[in-house]
Design an enzyme around this catalytic site. Structure first.
Site, PDB file in Angstrom:
ATOM      1  CG  ASP A  35      33.415  21.414  -9.289  1.00 24.84           C
ATOM      2  OD1 ASP A  35      33.208  22.415 -10.017  1.00 24.84           O
ATOM      3  OD2 ASP A  35      34.395  20.665  -9.434  1.00 24.84           O
TER       4      ASP A  35
ATOM      5  CE1 TYR B 244      32.466  13.755  -3.679  1.00 30.22           C
ATOM      6  CE2 TYR B 244      30.070  13.750  -3.748  1.00 30.22           C
ATOM      7  CZ  TYR B 244      31.283  14.187  -4.244  1.00 30.22           C
ATOM      8  OH  TYR B 244      31.313  15.027  -5.317  1.00 30.22           O
TER       9      TYR B 244
ATOM     10  CG  ASP C 147      31.605   0.006   2.415  1.00 31.71           C
ATOM     11  OD1 ASP C 147      31.526  -0.965   3.191  1.00 31.71           O
ATOM     12  OD2 ASP C 147      32.565   0.793   2.404  1.00 31.71           O
TER      13      ASP C 147
ATOM     14  CB  SER D 291      36.656  11.711  -1.545  1.00 31.09           C
ATOM     15  OG  SER D 291      36.784  10.318  -1.304  1.00 31.09           O
TER      16      SER D 291
ATOM     17  CG  ASN E  35      27.435   6.970   3.216  1.00 23.86           C
ATOM     18  OD1 ASN E  35      27.543   6.567   4.362  1.00 23.86           O
ATOM     19  ND2 ASN E  35      27.960   6.332   2.182  1.00 23.86           N
ATOM     20  CD  GLU E  36      27.491  11.100   0.469  1.00 23.14           C
ATOM     21  OE1 GLU E  36      27.040  10.519  -0.539  1.00 23.14           O
ATOM     22  OE2 GLU E  36      28.298  10.576   1.249  1.00 23.14           O
TER      23      GLU E  36
ATOM     24  CB  THR F 268      34.974   7.345   6.554  1.00 19.85           C
ATOM     25  OG1 THR F 268      33.845   6.456   6.525  1.00 19.85           O
ATOM     26  CG2 THR F 268      35.346   7.651   7.992  1.00 19.85           C
TER      27      THR F 268
ATOM     28  CB  ALA G  25      27.423   6.541   9.341  1.00 19.02           C
TER      29      ALA G  25
END
Length: 265
Positions: free
Chosen positions: A154, A167, A54, A170, A124-125, A165, A162
């Protein structure tokens, strides 16, 4: 964005560029496929075949943000959620029958304590994370209105569909179907307010994070692999004018993978 040849059009034979991660199995696959199917440069390609995991797919997509060339990934890495299964046979047929998934990146504008601004793009983020043992303190504003005066945590992130799924998942954020046109705003180990689990935002929303007590509680901001240290303020919004296309084997679309992930044990 430059126009690209549609690999699904009848009678076409797309020009392929092969790129690979540093893993030996990925490099070996690149040599084998290039010898079998030929290969052109990424600038000349109609489709880029990315070999690795990935991380390699994200690197390939980032490298082709301005070209907009479709990318067909094959797993020669570890996780491979964004990749198709690896096989040397019938590659042109697989690409011709592939299902397209279009994604739009997030833009991160990060201001340092001195007022300097740096910009990054994320598929992603965009995530903010504490830099020391001290928790981060963040104020969150959506479209000009303060929605959370103080979040002690934190960190916090904004994820694309996209990236939902990755970070985001999680961190116990929601999985988002790719066509939902929303973003996930997800806290990372929230301490106060302890019960806040995040929010779903319109894809057109503009998110602002302000770092409270930045000297005592320094925070970094990351757009995928691009990091800015000791930020004072971060703005995040979707770049609808940029789009990237991933190709998935027929019956194994990204939406199907997202749905299957929600029922995984």
């Amino acid at each position: 964005m430059t126009a690209v040849l549609d690999p699904r059009s009848p009678g076409t034979s797309p020009r392929l560029a092969f790129v690979a991660s540093d893993r030996p199995e990925a490099q070996s696959a690149r040599r084998e496929l290039s010898a079998r199917y030929g290969g052109v440069t990424e600038d000349e390609a109609d489709v880029i075949v990315s070999l690795g995991g990935d991380g390699q797919m994200l690197e390939t997509l980032h490298a082709n943000l301005r070209r907009g060339t479709p990318v067909f990934g094959m797993n020669r890495g570890s996780v491979g959620f964004l990749m198709n299964d690896y096989a040397e046979d019938d590659l042109l047929e697989r690409i011709a029958e592939a299902e397209r998934t279009v994604i739009h990146p997030l833009q991160m504008d990060a201001w340092s304590e001195t007022g300097a601004v740096q910009t990054g793009l994320a598929l992603n983020e965009v995530s903010l994370l504490r830099q020391t043992r001290q928790s981060a303190k963040l104020r969150i504003t959506i479209d000009g209105k303060v929605r959370l005066e103080e979040l002690i945590c934190d960190g916090c992130l904004v994820a694309t569909p996209a990236g939902s799924t990755a970070y985001n998942l999680s961190a116990h954020g929601p999985i988002i179907p790719l066509d939902a046109r929303i973003m996930a705003l997800t806290p990372i180990s929230a301490f106060r307010p302890r019960r806040w689990r995040g929010a779903l935002l319109s894809h057109g929303a503009r998110v602002r994070f302000e770092v409270l007590e930045p000297d005592k509680r320094p925070v970094s901001a990351t757009a995928d692999g691009f990091e800015v240290r000791r930020v004072a303020r971060v703005d995040v919004f979707e770049r609808r004018d940029l789009q990237l296309t991933m190709l998935f084997d027929a019956g194994r679309s990204f939406d199907e993978r997202v749905l299957a992930e929600q029922f995984a044990g």
